[in-house]
Scaffold this motif. Sequence first.
Motif, short mmCIF file in Angstrom:
data_model
loop_
_atom_site.label_atom_id
_atom_site.label_comp_id
_atom_site.label_asym_id
_atom_site.label_seq_id
_atom_site.Cartn_x
_atom_site.Cartn_y
_atom_site.Cartn_z
N UNK A 41 -26.32 96.39 92.78
CA UNK A 41 -25.18 96.87 91.97
C UNK A 41 -24.02 95.90 92.15
N UNK A 42 -23.03 96.00 91.27
CA UNK A 42 -21.97 95.00 91.30
C UNK A 42 -20.95 95.30 92.40
N UNK A 43 -20.80 94.36 93.32
CA UNK A 43 -19.82 94.48 94.39
C UNK A 43 -18.76 93.40 94.21
N UNK A 44 -17.54 93.76 94.57
CA UNK A 44 -16.45 92.78 94.47
C UNK A 44 -16.49 91.82 95.64
N UNK A 45 -15.49 90.93 95.68
CA UNK A 45 -15.42 89.96 96.77
C UNK A 45 -15.12 90.65 98.11
N UNK A 46 -14.68 91.92 98.05
CA UNK A 46 -14.43 92.69 99.28
C UNK A 46 -15.70 93.41 99.76
N UNK A 47 -16.79 93.17 99.09
CA UNK A 47 -18.10 93.75 99.44
C UNK A 47 -18.13 95.27 99.33
N UNK A 48 -17.36 95.79 98.39
CA UNK A 48 -17.44 97.22 98.06
C UNK A 48 -17.86 97.38 96.60
N UNK A 321 -12.68 94.14 78.38
CA UNK A 321 -11.87 93.13 79.10
C UNK A 321 -12.12 93.20 80.60
N UNK A 322 -12.21 94.43 81.11
CA UNK A 322 -12.45 94.58 82.55
C UNK A 322 -13.84 94.07 82.93
N UNK A 323 -14.81 94.37 82.06
CA UNK A 323 -16.17 93.89 82.34
C UNK A 323 -16.20 92.37 82.34
N UNK A 324 -15.41 91.79 81.42
CA UNK A 324 -15.36 90.33 81.31
C UNK A 324 -14.93 89.71 82.66
N UNK A 325 -14.01 90.39 83.35
CA UNK A 325 -13.58 89.85 84.66
C UNK A 325 -14.77 89.81 85.62
N UNK A 326 -15.61 90.82 85.54
CA UNK A 326 -16.78 90.84 86.43
C UNK A 326 -17.77 89.75 86.04
N UNK A 327 -17.91 89.53 84.72
CA UNK A 327 -18.84 88.48 84.26
C UNK A 327 -18.35 87.11 84.74
N UNK A 328 -17.04 86.91 84.67
CA UNK A 328 -16.48 85.62 85.11
C UNK A 328 -16.78 85.41 86.60
N UNK A 329 -16.63 86.47 87.38
CA UNK A 329 -16.92 86.37 88.82
C UNK A 329 -18.41 86.10 89.06
N UNK A 330 -19.23 86.78 88.28
CA UNK A 330 -20.68 86.59 88.39
C UNK A 330 -21.06 85.14 88.05
N UNK A 390 -26.77 87.99 93.17
CA UNK A 390 -25.47 87.39 92.89
C UNK A 390 -24.43 88.49 92.64
N UNK A 391 -24.92 89.65 92.19
CA UNK A 391 -24.03 90.75 91.83
C UNK A 391 -23.28 91.33 93.03
N UNK A 392 -23.84 91.15 94.23
CA UNK A 392 -23.20 91.86 95.35
C UNK A 392 -22.77 90.98 96.53
N UNK A 393 -23.10 89.69 96.47
CA UNK A 393 -22.72 88.81 97.59
C UNK A 393 -21.45 88.02 97.19
N UNK A 394 -20.42 88.05 98.03
CA UNK A 394 -19.18 87.34 97.66
C UNK A 394 -19.35 85.82 97.70
#
Length: 414
Positions: A41-48, A321-330, A390-394
């Motif tokens: 699942x998608x985790x942020x750079x804070x690993x949550x 737009x919010x999803x786009x931020x996640x795609x950019x991080x991915x 890639x979705x969950x490792x910072x």
Amino acid sequence: MIAERMIGKALGKGVFEISKEVKEAETEFGKDNVINSTIGTFYGEDENLSVLKTVEKYYKNLPAVEIFGYASGISGSNEYKEAVKENVLDIYKSSFDKSYIGVTATPGGTGAIHNTLKAYMDCGETVLLPEFMWEAYKSLAAANGLKYDTYTLFDGNAFNISSFSEKVLKMAKNQHKVLAVINDPCQNPTGYCLSFEEWKAVIEVLKEAAKYAKVILLNDIAYIDYDFRGAAKSREYMTLFNGLPEEILVIMAFSMSKSFTSYGLRVGAQVAVSSSKKIIDEFDTASTFLCRTSWSNTTRGGMKLLSDIYSDEKLLKEVEDEREEKIVLLEKRAEIFVKEAEKSGLITCPFRSGFFVTIPLKENAKEIIADLKSQKVFVLPVIGGIRIALCSVPCRKIEKLPEIIAQSIKKFNR
Ligand SMILES: Cc1ncc(COP(=O)(O)O)c(C=O)c1O
């Protein structure tokens, strides 16, 4: 005690066991010293767990009746069905002029796959799965009394159309029924996306098979909204589903889990496309019956959420737009991984987009996974390799990962 058809049917302890080991390692050595690449699942750079805030807020503010009341309609509310169509097909809506479309709400993409296998295959028949795959397909087949065969996924850096063609035609001639699963775009576990040209070749194979058999293409699109090519490109191939011979039925398995970070809400759908009204009527009747006899209806709150998002342009834009931020991080994580893998000489399956990348391993997978564990690196074993999430490792941990894996592989596979 157990029914005979259930004997020997059990889920592997795989992920469950690994997450226990990860927890123990994190407690002993600290989270910063552990790389956990097993979470899908998608985790942020804070690993949550990283949830789309707009989605979370909107869902939490739904009136109680919209969450706790029964949903209208066994196969989903009309508003939900329209919203699903908008997500999946709207960009190319004018391209479906020769098609009838049926939508049935299901608990996630899993429900859509289960319903499809159950409605279209008889016990003892064989379904065609990709060689690298989301392993639940095998359990879903087994739960429906089905066997499976696999097609080789790659030929070098491309989709292996000859293997797909050989297996499909063999099945068409021997079984007079083909149900082939293509998990695309952003395949789990490899991150491969077929090009438009590759999809054209797939459709030609299906047309050839349709001369001998009834053909069902189950296109699992669980990760479609994370395709780096964007919404329009990711869906362009669907225009090839218009006006196919009546013997070919396409069913797409839609899921809100990833696209709307709504994994636990359990909302998805089967989206059926056929040039025959009769086939779609039959789909509607069968899938509604199967919903009623499996789980009754899908959650009302989840369906309401999607319906409201698609009936409010501003809300939809906020979510996208919010999803786009996640795609950019991915994309950033993928870029780092690919670059570092190249530097370390680490070979990966062809990767294009999405949550995962796979390292193919022909031998010593067990030893390599154990060696990685001893270095506090946890990866998911999949048939034929190991999966990197890639979705969950910072980013800071992704940077180190390829070199650690490459070194570990070198120890065992020279
Ligand atoms: C390839 C693939 N398809 C379908 C699903 C189904 O997800 P859900 O049932 O949560 O929608 C998953 C979930 O991990 C998946 O990886």
